[in-house]
Design an enzyme around this catalytic site. Sequence first.
Site, PDB file in Angstrom:
ATOM      1  N   HIS A 137      65.122  43.044  11.601  1.00 59.77           N
ATOM      2  CA  HIS A 137      66.371  42.454  12.075  1.00 59.77           C
ATOM      3  C   HIS A 137      66.106  41.681  13.352  1.00 59.77           C
ATOM      4  O   HIS A 137      65.386  42.170  14.213  1.00 59.77           O
ATOM      5  CB  HIS A 137      67.369  43.542  12.485  1.00 59.77           C
ATOM      6  CG  HIS A 137      68.009  44.232  11.358  1.00 59.77           C
ATOM      7  ND1 HIS A 137      69.008  43.686  10.610  1.00 59.77           N
ATOM      8  CD2 HIS A 137      67.813  45.467  10.854  1.00 59.77           C
ATOM      9  CE1 HIS A 137      69.405  44.539   9.697  1.00 59.77           C
ATOM     10  NE2 HIS A 137      68.687  45.636   9.813  1.00 59.77           N
TER      11      HIS A 137
ATOM     12  N   TYR B 277      78.088  46.786  14.423  1.00 59.16           N
ATOM     13  CA  TYR B 277      78.902  47.751  15.172  1.00 59.16           C
ATOM     14  C   TYR B 277      80.315  47.181  15.270  1.00 59.16           C
ATOM     15  O   TYR B 277      80.481  46.027  15.694  1.00 59.16           O
ATOM     16  CB  TYR B 277      78.357  47.921  16.589  1.00 59.16           C
ATOM     17  CG  TYR B 277      76.967  48.522  16.677  1.00 59.16           C
ATOM     18  CD1 TYR B 277      76.791  49.891  16.874  1.00 59.16           C
ATOM     19  CD2 TYR B 277      75.819  47.730  16.574  1.00 59.16           C
ATOM     20  CE1 TYR B 277      75.515  50.452  16.964  1.00 59.16           C
ATOM     21  CE2 TYR B 277      74.545  48.282  16.667  1.00 59.16           C
ATOM     22  CZ  TYR B 277      74.405  49.634  16.862  1.00 59.16           C
ATOM     23  OH  TYR B 277      73.142  50.195  16.950  1.00 59.16           O
TER      24      TYR B 277
ATOM     25  N   PRO C   3      74.247  58.366  19.460  1.00 57.27           N
ATOM     26  CA  PRO C   3      73.497  57.461  18.579  1.00 57.27           C
ATOM     27  C   PRO C   3      73.877  55.986  18.701  1.00 57.27           C
ATOM     28  O   PRO C   3      73.250  55.134  18.071  1.00 57.27           O
ATOM     29  CB  PRO C   3      73.810  57.994  17.173  1.00 57.27           C
ATOM     30  CG  PRO C   3      75.068  58.774  17.307  1.00 57.27           C
ATOM     31  CD  PRO C   3      75.104  59.297  18.705  1.00 57.27           C
TER      32      PRO C   3
ATOM     33  N   LYS D 237      68.783  55.103  19.976  1.00 55.46           N
ATOM     34  CA  LYS D 237      67.653  55.328  20.886  1.00 55.46           C
ATOM     35  C   LYS D 237      66.911  56.650  20.695  1.00 55.46           C
ATOM     36  O   LYS D 237      65.795  56.812  21.192  1.00 55.46           O
ATOM     37  CB  LYS D 237      68.148  55.287  22.351  1.00 55.46           C
ATOM     38  CG  LYS D 237      68.639  53.932  22.799  1.00 55.46           C
ATOM     39  CD  LYS D 237      67.507  52.962  22.897  1.00 55.46           C
ATOM     40  CE  LYS D 237      67.950  51.573  23.296  1.00 55.46           C
ATOM     41  NZ  LYS D 237      67.090  50.532  22.756  1.00 55.46           N
TER      42      LYS D 237
ATOM     43  N   TYR E 254      68.459  46.787  24.170  1.00 54.79           N
ATOM     44  CA  TYR E 254      68.660  47.218  22.793  1.00 54.79           C
ATOM     45  C   TYR E 254      67.334  47.199  22.022  1.00 54.79           C
ATOM     46  O   TYR E 254      67.034  48.118  21.257  1.00 54.79           O
ATOM     47  CB  TYR E 254      69.708  46.325  22.111  1.00 54.79           C
ATOM     48  CG  TYR E 254      70.119  46.827  20.747  1.00 54.79           C
ATOM     49  CD1 TYR E 254      70.876  47.996  20.613  1.00 54.79           C
ATOM     50  CD2 TYR E 254      69.725  46.164  19.590  1.00 54.79           C
ATOM     51  CE1 TYR E 254      71.233  48.472  19.367  1.00 54.79           C
ATOM     52  CE2 TYR E 254      70.090  46.634  18.335  1.00 54.79           C
ATOM     53  CZ  TYR E 254      70.843  47.792  18.229  1.00 54.79           C
ATOM     54  OH  TYR E 254      71.185  48.270  16.991  1.00 54.79           O
TER      55      TYR E 254
END
Length: 394
Positions: free
Chosen positions: A75, A203, A295, A299, A387
């Site tokens: 991704h 998200y 979550p 991580k 991220y």
Amino acid sequence: MATTRTQVAIIGGGPAGLLLSHILHRAGIESIVLERQSRSYVLERIRAGVLEAGTIALLRAVGLGDRMDREGHPHDGAAIAWEGRPRFFIDTMKYTGKQMMAYGQTAITEDLYAARDAAGGTIIDQAANVQPHDVISDRPFVTYEKEGLSHRIDCDYVAGCDGFHGVSRASIPATVLKTYEKSYPFGWLGIMSPTPPYPDLCYCYSSRGFALASMRNPMLSRYYIQCDLDAEVEDWPDERFWEEFKSRCPEDMAEKIVTGPSIEKSIAPLRSFVAEPMRYGRLFLAGDAAHIVPPTGAKGLNLAVSDVFYLSRGLIEFYRNGKTLYLDCYSDMALRRVWASARISWWLTMLLHRFPNETPFEQQMRFNQFDYLQASAHAQASLAEQYVGLPFEA
Ligand code: RFL
Ligand code: PHB
């Protein structure tokens, strides 16, 4: 009592313990892994799904990249779909040149077991009453029971890789350990479904609460929704889950969600937890044994991997040239990364969830936080950098 000897006794056969054992083996260092559960239980647990760039690079470097590169889904970042606002993309490729990988923890655990088996590694499963002893002496040992017999393993070091509920952290005196904890007033209800996933890791923030679309492979999707702390899996038949999930994503996204039966459904509470230091004498904690993150930032597994990177480096240095420089700074180095991940996981959790009893002021702060993110390339670069995962320290 039957006594054996190894160089490093590893408590816990999750990703942290197995990866440590694998890396040590490649450096000619012996270890024995003691796992409380059966192997099938460990392999059936469904957990993490997204790997940071540093985790991907490390797995490749230690010979564990082949299946991940074949079956994993790279991704360039992840999307945030915010109710009433344009879609936003955490563009890790643009800002860091790095990709993430959707590749399940279950698959990594399978790969690790296969590698340890191929190398003739010792993994003792269904080991009961595992207990580290004398870790502040030069001669630590670990005892356990298996099939009614008592065993003892003498060793140089003990690695506590036994997760949040393990015995390793619990064996460190409370006077030594400082713990930091925050629990959140909600959990995540997750399902696995043998359906084609939504193409992006996405998200969603909605006034009904958080939702997340993720994936494992082209015919296996993973979806989560924020749920109340007292929610029960039985209250959430598949139809209700899908309806709620779709109501939390934008219409164009909801239309593309392919629903189907769930093959797993579970609820996990969200918590932040850090224990310091991550070392007590010759006992070293790694992974969830020392820290838990919610979550939202994906991580937890990645932190387990970076801990193992630092710890294996220290042990390899000791066995190669007798120096303990890296072992001595293990806790400080690992904790710097742990706190960084704890902070971004907390921040994303605060940003993307609905909190009960929240004031209108707090809601405005959240909206403004997101608006700033959308407007500022600096904020986007900062989030992308965190991220995708901060680099391991030299
Ligand atoms: P584990 O995986 O818990 O393994 C510890 C092992 O130790 C064993 N054990 C013992 N063995 C012997 N004696 C004892 N007394 C023992 N007590 C326990 C246990 O049986 C177990 O096999 O810890 P480890 O290795 O540190 O790995 C950590 C990760 O599993 C965890 O951080 C992640 O799964 C967290 N996580 C995620 N992390 C990510 O990086 N990316 C993600 O996308 C992500 N998604 C998630 C997640 C965790 C979730 N849940 C269920 C909390 C999504 C969810 C829903
Ligand atoms: C998952 O695929 O299980 C997953 C993905 C992203 C997260 C958490 C979990 O932040």
